[in-house]
Structures are given as C-alpha cells and as structure tokens.
Design an enzyme around this catalytic site. Structure first.
Site: not given
Ligand SMILES: Nc1ncnc2c1ncn2[C@@H]1O[C@H](COP(=O)(O)OP(=O)(O)OP(=O)(O)O)[C@@H](O)[C@H]1O
Length: 471
Positions: A28, A31-33, A35, A53, A152
């Site tokens: 994934g 905005t900032y990172g 995954v 992340k 958020d």
């Molecule tokens: N611990 C985790 N296990 C599995 N997937 C994860 C985990 N944390 C985040 N993700 C997944 O990674 C993806 C990107 O997450 P991320 O938080 O970077 O972006 P976002 O929530 O879509 O946007 P933002 O961080 O900009 O608010 C998402 O689909 C999220 O469900």
C-alpha cells in the site's frame, strides 16, 4: 545489527536491521508512507507476517523532532486486542527514513466493503456489521481512554486479521500518527495521492481549533453507514493534501443528508471560524433533509438507527462517546457481536480476498518494470501482483501478540532510546458482552490488484478518475 545505514551489508542496499525480515513486497501507499509486507526470518516468531510502514522524514530543519519521538514512544506503549500492535521502530538517519513495523492484518474495511459492492453484490451480513462496529468501538474506547485521538479513521485504517489465532479480529491502524504527520514527515513526493475527507467531522470542516475525541465518533458513524449501504455516506469532492480543513463540498454533502445545523441545536457553532467567515455558502443555503434513516435504509425506530444518529450528532459535545456506544441497545439485541467478525456458516457469509502484494517493489518502493510492461499497460504493477497463493505460506500461524519479540538495539535508531515497552494493560469490554466466536472464513481466493480507481460499482458509487487514495 548495524547503524541503520546499510554499511557492511555487501551488495544489498537494505539496512542491516531490515535483514531480519524477508521483504515480500509492497501492499500500500498513503500520503506519507509506503507499506510493505515482510516476514520474520528467525527466532520464535519465524514466518510471522509483519507490515512495515516506511516514512520519509523531512531533511529540512533539525531532523526528527522530539515531539515526533515522544509520539512514537507513546505508540509503543499501546496494547489492546483491537489496536494493531507496533512491534518495532527504526529511524535510519542516513536517508532520514522512519520505519514502523506492525502486526500484519490480511483484510481491511475498504476492501471488505468494496468486495461486497463490486464483486458479490450483496450487503454485509448483520452479524459481521455489528461485530466490526463493536470491536472498532472497543479499540477506540481504549485509545480515547488513553488520550489518543485517531483523527484519520476511515475504512482502510480498520484492519481485520486473516487466518490464525486472531482470525476475524478488528485492529485499528494508523492511530496517533496525525501528530507525527505534521512534522517532520513530508508527503511522498508527487505520488498523486488525494486525501479523502469523507469521514471528517463538521467541526473540523468548519475550522475548530479545539477538537476532541468526538471527531473519531463522527468517522465511526460514517463508517457504520457505509457498512450498511456499501456507499460512502458523505462523498464530497476530495482534495489535494492541504492544510486548510475547510471543505465546502463536503459540508454541502453532510447538510444535504442531515439538514442544516442550527445554533439552537449546536450553540458553539457560531464561534467556528468558517461558520462566521463564509456566511453566503454556509449559512445562506437552505437544505431539505431527506431523513438519515431513508438514506441508510433503516427504520427510524430501530436500535441501529438510534445509534447511528447519535454518532452523527452535529454538536460534538452531544455526540455519543465510544464508551457510551458500547453500552447501546443495538449491541444487546440479536445478532450479538462476536470476536470473529467473519460469519461463515451464517446467511450471507463471504470469502474475502487476500491483500495484493507488489512482489517487485523494494524497500524504496521502486518497482522494477519490464520494458514490455512500460509500453503496454499504464498499470505495470498489476502484472506483478500476487495474492497469497502466489507466495509462500502467507498463512503461517501467528501468535496473538508478539510479547517475546526482540526490539531493535538502540544504535539502529540514532540518538534516541526507544527501548521502553511496558504495556498499558489489556483491553476493556465495557459492554461486558458475551461475544460470540464466529466460524473461520474459507480459503482465500486468487485476486486482482487493488486498483487505485475501482470504477463505478453497481450502486453507482463513482469515484473520481484520478490516482487517489481511498478511505
Ligand atoms: N498492519 C497492517 N497490516 C496490513 N495492511 C496494512 C497495515 N497497515 C496498513 N495497511 C494497509 O496499507 C495500505 C496503506 O496504508 P496507509 O496507512 O499508508 O495509507 P492510507 O491509510 O490508505 O492513507 P494515509 O496513510 O495517507 O492516511 C492500506 O491498504 C492499509 O489497509
């Protein structure tokens, strides 16, 4: 373990501390990172899946601010069954990257909702909706009790565990990161990400400076409605990341469903900056409310509607709290909420796909493109994405919490000592409900790439045609 620079790691550009993990790919991008999915190579947790992340820290200024470090240390103290566990923190001072390693969760509400809307074309089972909501509130109540606001909350931040000991358990992700996001992180450069504001509370949209945990309860109300209808409740036009919280279109969408707020019902409304400053648009327009119950197709007398309307109360001081919501009648009538939200064996049970993994991405998030992919597709990553069947043993059994997992030596983290790992205690169950344990979901299916744009679904949900980040 090295200094985090990757020196001494031979040809690999991977920092030494990352070498305890097998990187499986990118899952994934926010905005900032970025995954990533990784797996622990050795020790008692060998084979355990981890979500890493990676954030880019701003090189301007003094590097990592003490505030950000304090926030991260705080997150390491958080331990609750409905909050995703932060298992490791690394700061790579050489390239100014921050890595947070979390327990991996196979599903999230964004994908679950999308699967129902676009693939199976049927509503989410009532048991699953109620269990998801209860566990979300349970995790949020814990965070709020510990003075952590999420700020958020949206479907992609609400994770659900896949196969293993915690199957079907909800985990709130991205909690507490809002403060870290402000500084010293910088948005991923030019990744075209568009921020969703669909879950943003009216007080935030109207520019309040003194918001409370009630902002999270508004988001929960929006998510509850979306679980019921499979459509975002207030689908305002999204915006490029901006510091300005005022979003007229989003307010317009809210007022069209709930009607206009009035100073009689929300006395502090008159003090909000944008209520004052944009009289023509905000105060001048007249809205006829169709009735929230009509929009979400609930009886106005049902417990579900009563709870939802209390979450979507305009005045944040009157909005229901997480602790109060857990006590609501909705959770005391059949079907009772359960620990495993998946409802296999019950009517409407569904197999959910596993997360797509871009197996070509490295920790820089760089995708290695073949020349033919560059020419042919415009979505070159798609050809390299695999569901769990494309990868070795993604369903390795996972212990509930990584209590015994070693933390990184402090030298990998620059000058900051983040060794503290005392827990804040276990979860609460204020409702005291006898949670049912659901039945495991069936085996995973091969699946498609998580598209940036899912296209119009059968419900007419029609996201903007641009590279974007979904709720
Ligand atoms: N611990 C985790 N296990 C599995 N997937 C994860 C985990 N944390 C985040 N993700 C997944 O990674 C993806 C990107 O997450 P991320 O938080 O970077 O972006 P976002 O929530 O879509 O946007 P933002 O961080 O900009 O608010 C998402 O689909 C999220 O469900």
């Amino acid at each position: 373990m090295g200094d985090g620079s990757g020196r001494g790691s031979g040809k690999s550009s991977k920092p030494e501390w990352l070498q305890q993990y097998d990187l499986l790919g990118k899952i994934g991008e926010g905005t900032y990172g970025l995954v990533f999915l990784a797996r622990i190579k050795s020790n008692a947790n060998r084979g355990k899946s981890i979500a890493i992340k990676k954030f880019k820290l701003s090189k301007d200024g003094d590097g990592v601010s003490p505030t950000a470090i304090r926030e991260i240390m705080l997150l390491r103290e958080i331990s609750h069954e409905n909050v995703v566990l932060l298992v490791n923190v690394h700061i790579n001072l050489v390239d100014m990257s921050l890595y947070l390693a979390f327990d991996y969760a196979e599903h999230d509400l964004y994908e679950i909702i999308r699967h129902h809307r676009d693939k199976v074309n049927q509503p989410i089972n009532q048991y699953t909706v109620k269990s998801l909501l209860w566990q979300l509130l349970n995790g949020l109540n814990y965070l709020h009790s510990n003075w952590i606001m999420h700020r958020d909350l949206k479907p992609s931040n609400i994770l659900v565990m896949g196969d293993g000991d915690e199957q079907g358990v909800v985990k709130i992700a991205d909690f507490g990161l809002a403060r870290i996001y402000q500084a010293p992180l910088k948005p991923l450069s030019d990744n075209g990400v568009v921020v969703t504001i669909w879950y943003r509370s009216p007080e935030l949209l109207l520019g309040t400076k003194h918001y409370t945990s009630a902002v999270d309860m508004w988001a929960v109300g929006c998510i509850f409605a979306e679980l019921l209808t499979l459509k975002p409740l207030f689908q305002g036009a999204e915006v490029k990341a901006t510091q300005n919280p005022f979003q007229l279109d989003q307010l317009d969408k809210i007022f069209k469903v709930l009607g206009h707020p009035t100073p009689e019902k929300w006395p502090t409304l008159v003090n909000l900056p944008h209520w004052q400053s944009d009289v023509q648009h905000i105060q001048g327009r007249k809205y006829e409310s169709p009735g929230l119950y009509n929009v979400v197709h609930l009886s106005p007398k049902s417990p579900a509607y009563d709870l939802l309307s209390k979450m979507l109360e305009f005045d944040p001081r009157k909005r229901i709290t997480a602790a109060q919501a857990l006590e609501h009648e909705y959770f005391r009538v059949e079907p009772l909420p359960g620990i495993n939200v998946f409802a296999t064996g019950q009517p409407g049970a569904v197999n959910y796909p596993t997360r797509p993994v871009d197996t070509t991405a490295d920790f820089e998030g760089t995708t290695l493109l073949q020349p033919s992919q560059l020419v042919n597709s415009g979505n070159a990553v798609a050809n390299n994405m695999a569901g769990s069947h494309g990868m070795a043993n993604r369903s390795a059994s996972r212990p509930m919490h990584m209590v015994g997992m070693p933390r990184m030596p402090t030298q990998a983290m620059g000058p900051y000592n983040m060794a503290s790992q005392a827990g804040m205690g276990g979860g609460t169950n204020p409702g005291g409900l006898p949670l049912q344990r659901g039945v495991a979901p069936q085996s995973h299916q091969q699946q498609q790439l998580r598209r940036k744009d899912p296209g119009p679904g059968p419900t007419g949900y029609n996201p903007p045609q641009q590279k974007r980040r979904y709720g």
